[in-house]
Design an enzyme around this catalytic site. Sequence first.
Site, mmCIF file in Angstrom:
data_model
loop_
_atom_site.group_PDB
_atom_site.id
_atom_site.type_symbol
_atom_site.label_atom_id
_atom_site.label_comp_id
_atom_site.label_asym_id
_atom_site.label_seq_id
_atom_site.Cartn_x
_atom_site.Cartn_y
_atom_site.Cartn_z
ATOM 1 N N CYS A 171 0.799 -1.227 0.000
ATOM 2 C CA CYS A 171 0.000 0.000 0.000
ATOM 3 C C CYS A 171 0.836 1.284 0.000
ATOM 4 C CB CYS A 171 -0.923 0.014 1.218
ATOM 5 S SG CYS A 171 -1.898 -1.487 1.394
ATOM 6 N N HIS A 303 -4.000 7.843 5.532
ATOM 7 C CA HIS A 303 -4.018 6.512 4.916
ATOM 8 C C HIS A 303 -5.429 5.937 5.050
ATOM 9 C CE1 HIS A 303 -2.485 2.800 3.382
ATOM 10 N NE2 HIS A 303 -2.722 2.130 4.494
ATOM 11 N N HIS A 340 -9.675 1.262 -1.850
ATOM 12 C CA HIS A 340 -8.236 1.147 -1.621
ATOM 13 C C HIS A 340 -7.574 0.665 -2.903
ATOM 14 C CE1 HIS A 340 -4.445 0.735 0.170
ATOM 15 N NE2 HIS A 340 -4.777 0.249 1.352
#
Length: 411
Positions: A171, A303, A340
């Site tokens: 990520c 995030h 995401h």
Amino acid sequence: MSGGRRIAVTGMGAVSALGAGVAETWDAVRQGRSGIAPHLFDGGAHGPEPVTLPAALAADGFQSALEARMGRKVSASLDRFALFALCAAFEALDQAGLVGDAVLGERTAIVLGHGQGGQETLEKGYERFFGLKSPRMHPAMVPKVMVSGGVSAVAMQFGVHGPVFATSSACASSAHAIVQGAGLIQTGLADVAIVGGAEAIATPGSMSGWQAIHALAETTCRPFSQGRDGMVMGEGGAVLILEDLERAKSRGATVFGEYLGAGMTSDAFHITQPSLEGTAAAIRQACTAGDLLSQEEVLIAAHGTGTPLNDENESAALDAAFAGVAVRRPLIATKSAHGHLIGGSAAMQTIIALKAMRAGLAPPVLNFLGPDPNCDVDVVVGEARPITARHALLNAFAFGGLNVSMAFATA
């Protein structure tokens, strides 16, 4: 910064569930529209029963629009993740006035981040090999699966002969890509860097893997909210054009923002659980690089995955990094709208943060059910909030304890 070179952002491109372009993406997040919806994931004749899960799949039509713009077909030779990268790069370079620029050449770099590469191609290949018992794979399987397939496609399309490589750190991939691209300019190895990331892993096999580690939400993504229960997979890509500021000014380019620096740490702790110390250290380093603690207001582009542990840890790390410093910190978490994107998330959220500062509006975090007492942050909810922030902190934290925080200023 090495050699005193300042880094401008002169172009941005994006494709996601919110639209095939930056303008559509920004309008959606500003207005509080979500790209998350239930989708059926079917593993085919040799897979398990189909399952319906929330996901944010890319808007229809981006591929045909890309091929029309390029004047040729590329879908047969590229996996979906590479098509996202190429689409976003096209828009970013066009905005920067660099499409068809013969000087890109050896003084231009490309660094794009991807968590897994050609997952769709891989699953189809395994279905052919293991399911259909075919001894022959598709001849394009290896180049379509490789993580560097996206950067190679962009390099070939635009004639880039400088440093070209991919980063893969889950990520944090596109955050590492941005930092590496900026570093190439700062050290004089390039004058322009095409940076960002893309991902296309909302596939039946991949989604099953994410389910196995209990990472996926059952309904939707609710960053920093009470009742949050996981992330929602998205897909798409985002690309920024970084450029030596003086070069950008000399050619009359529009400057949308400035990269100020970053912090990068490794927890060296646990493959899936974050460490407060490592996260806070990355944030502190970025705050120092961008002189953020001296600002009146700083926009936090979190995030914000919507998982219980991640959001709580990020909140605590922000509190630790800003301890005792009276800085207003409105927090946005746009994975609640575009899902995401794994390797593409940090670049997408950077673009949105730059757009937010230029517009003076922080987009709302969606699906919020109320504050979590363990997340002591100023979450923007309800509707877009007017802000005066000229500086932003962007966070990206990955499995394996890989942390990146970046500081940007708007032009």
